[in-house]
Enzyme design. Sequence first.
Site, mmCIF file in Angstrom:
data_model
loop_
_atom_site.group_PDB
_atom_site.id
_atom_site.type_symbol
_atom_site.label_atom_id
_atom_site.label_comp_id
_atom_site.label_asym_id
_atom_site.label_seq_id
_atom_site.Cartn_x
_atom_site.Cartn_y
_atom_site.Cartn_z
ATOM 1 N N LYS A 138 -36.465 -8.665 -13.590
ATOM 2 C CA LYS A 138 -35.548 -8.967 -14.694
ATOM 3 C C LYS A 138 -35.641 -10.428 -15.124
ATOM 4 O O LYS A 138 -34.668 -11.031 -15.544
ATOM 5 C CB LYS A 138 -34.111 -8.598 -14.323
ATOM 6 C CG LYS A 138 -33.855 -7.107 -14.420
ATOM 7 C CD LYS A 138 -32.401 -6.785 -14.614
ATOM 8 C CE LYS A 138 -31.920 -7.138 -15.990
ATOM 9 N NZ LYS A 138 -30.486 -6.914 -16.182
ATOM 10 N N HIS A 141 -32.925 -13.083 -14.636
ATOM 11 C CA HIS A 141 -31.562 -12.804 -15.081
ATOM 12 C C HIS A 141 -30.705 -12.792 -13.817
ATOM 13 O O HIS A 141 -30.972 -12.034 -12.894
ATOM 14 C CB HIS A 141 -31.512 -11.439 -15.774
ATOM 15 C CG HIS A 141 -30.188 -11.146 -16.418
ATOM 16 N ND1 HIS A 141 -29.067 -10.886 -15.689
ATOM 17 C CD2 HIS A 141 -29.820 -11.090 -17.717
ATOM 18 C CE1 HIS A 141 -28.045 -10.656 -16.512
ATOM 19 N NE2 HIS A 141 -28.482 -10.784 -17.738
ATOM 20 N N HIS A 144 -27.798 -9.500 -8.500
ATOM 21 C CA HIS A 144 -28.471 -8.885 -7.373
ATOM 22 C C HIS A 144 -29.120 -7.558 -7.774
ATOM 23 O O HIS A 144 -28.701 -6.917 -8.728
ATOM 24 C CB HIS A 144 -27.475 -8.604 -6.232
ATOM 25 C CG HIS A 144 -27.091 -9.834 -5.491
ATOM 26 N ND1 HIS A 144 -27.642 -10.194 -4.298
ATOM 27 C CD2 HIS A 144 -26.204 -10.823 -5.785
ATOM 28 C CE1 HIS A 144 -27.114 -11.318 -3.872
ATOM 29 N NE2 HIS A 144 -26.226 -11.716 -4.765
#
Length: 550
Positions: A138, A141, A144
């Site tokens: 991601k 970003h 978690h």
Amino acid sequence: MACAFRRSIASQLSRVLDLPPENLIKSISAVPISRKEEVADFQLSVHSVLESNSDHSKPDIQAQVQRLAEKLKCDTVVSEISTGPGTVNFRINRELLTKTVLQQVFEDGANYGLKSELFSGLPKNKVLVEFSSPNIAKKFHVGHLRSTIIGLLGTGFQLFGYEEKLKSNPLQHLFEVYVQVNKEAADDENVEKSAHEFFHRLEAGDQQALTLWQKFRDLSIKEYVQIYKRLGVHFDDYSGESFYREKYREVLSLLDKKGLLQRTKKGTAIVDLSRKGDPSLSCTVMRSDGTSLYVTRDLAAAIDRMNKYHFDSMIYVTDKGQQNHFQQVFQILRLMGYEWAERCQLVPFGIVQGMKTRRGDVTFLEDVINETRSRMLENMALSKTTKELENPHEIAERVGLAALIIQDFKGYLLSDYKFSWDRVFQSRGDTGVFLQYTHARLSSLEDSFESGHLRNINAACLQDPQSISILQHLLRYDEVLYKSSQDLQPRNIVSYLLTLSHLTAVAHKTLPIKGRLPEVAEARLHLFKAVRSVLANGMKLLGITPVSRM
């Protein structure tokens, strides 16, 4: 340095108060400088060392302050003793102050401030810090890895993924896949179902699912390492909570053995945090299909890290939206009987609002870094003071990152703030650009003039108000480091460095070196060298690489 002066003051106070000197050290603090008036160098907080009943009024305390001051005497170190509201103030012999501070800065180098007696009583502990935690695939970003994300990604890649794109630009392609499958899931519940099935297969050890997940993880970490490198960050271990997916069953087994695990009618497993059957205070640790949750994997991670590293404390740095989650994790660990759960600590941070690049809203750190470098290059090109640089892109990135870091660390970590590119890149005021500019200016000054040995300095040449203010401020550095080590707030160091830079800007105008008598020039040059050294030390602590040219 401050430690030598504190010890001398504490020694005299010890004889008068009949208290061990070490009990007095932390009650003696360097006085913050004032632009309006000359201040003493140190002050003793009488409240903190004299036993007084709660019904004592302020006049009573002040009377004790006065009596204590009258019993103290000036000596070769302390040249003047005075009183303030609740304090006894000490002025250090000016030439001794000058020589001692400068000598300590140069002798201790990168360890200046860290050798202070303020740290001497602290044990050398092993501290484990978990932070950053980007999602696999991601693009940094923050957050978690959760089952819905990895499940959707696994399903999405099987539907929309291309091996060629994965090899050429892995995170960008995986992010595009994630966005596309997320849209599909909104309209087709079968996609969401497929994502849950993929995650179930992953936790069950299905080889195909494991191979795909491992590929995503390896590609993500490879790209993260490059981004971390640009930030000057190195991690000792890369093991996100997804690493513990196989260990969550051990956690469930431990919870069951301790009588903490309960089953609901829906088939989920919960832990009653109230211990009184209050459903509003329960925490779900397993879904009805047997798969783990975020909290389960964090429990497994904490236990495994203690077994592996035997840490004295563990600090989690996450956004404030996860405060409740980690409170539950720590509480469950305590219920499981792990006394070390008391040594787990959360340092939450706030939300940055309004961060946009020229291409629109931004959520990826890589884009922010690139935008920062681009804007800084433009500013440098327009500045009349910018010199010809061998590596303008590298300088622009370092100065730009300093601008971002100072903007982020100026306030309390928990506070939200509105981001402004214009404010971030101001070359004057409380900005990272100003810090870098000050450091570069001092570096240039050192290059322009040769300096001799410190022992040849005539301390009498540094008795003007500007020099004394800088020396007094240098005295406070160890206290600032100590405070930050206790409250884990970088704002203390940021505020200190900005004040030091403003003091330097004034001194640079009022204390010229060129054309002055050799002994005056030599003394001033050493003062500016000391400032640059401490400024560089503090910037490095904040993750900023100082520049010598800009």
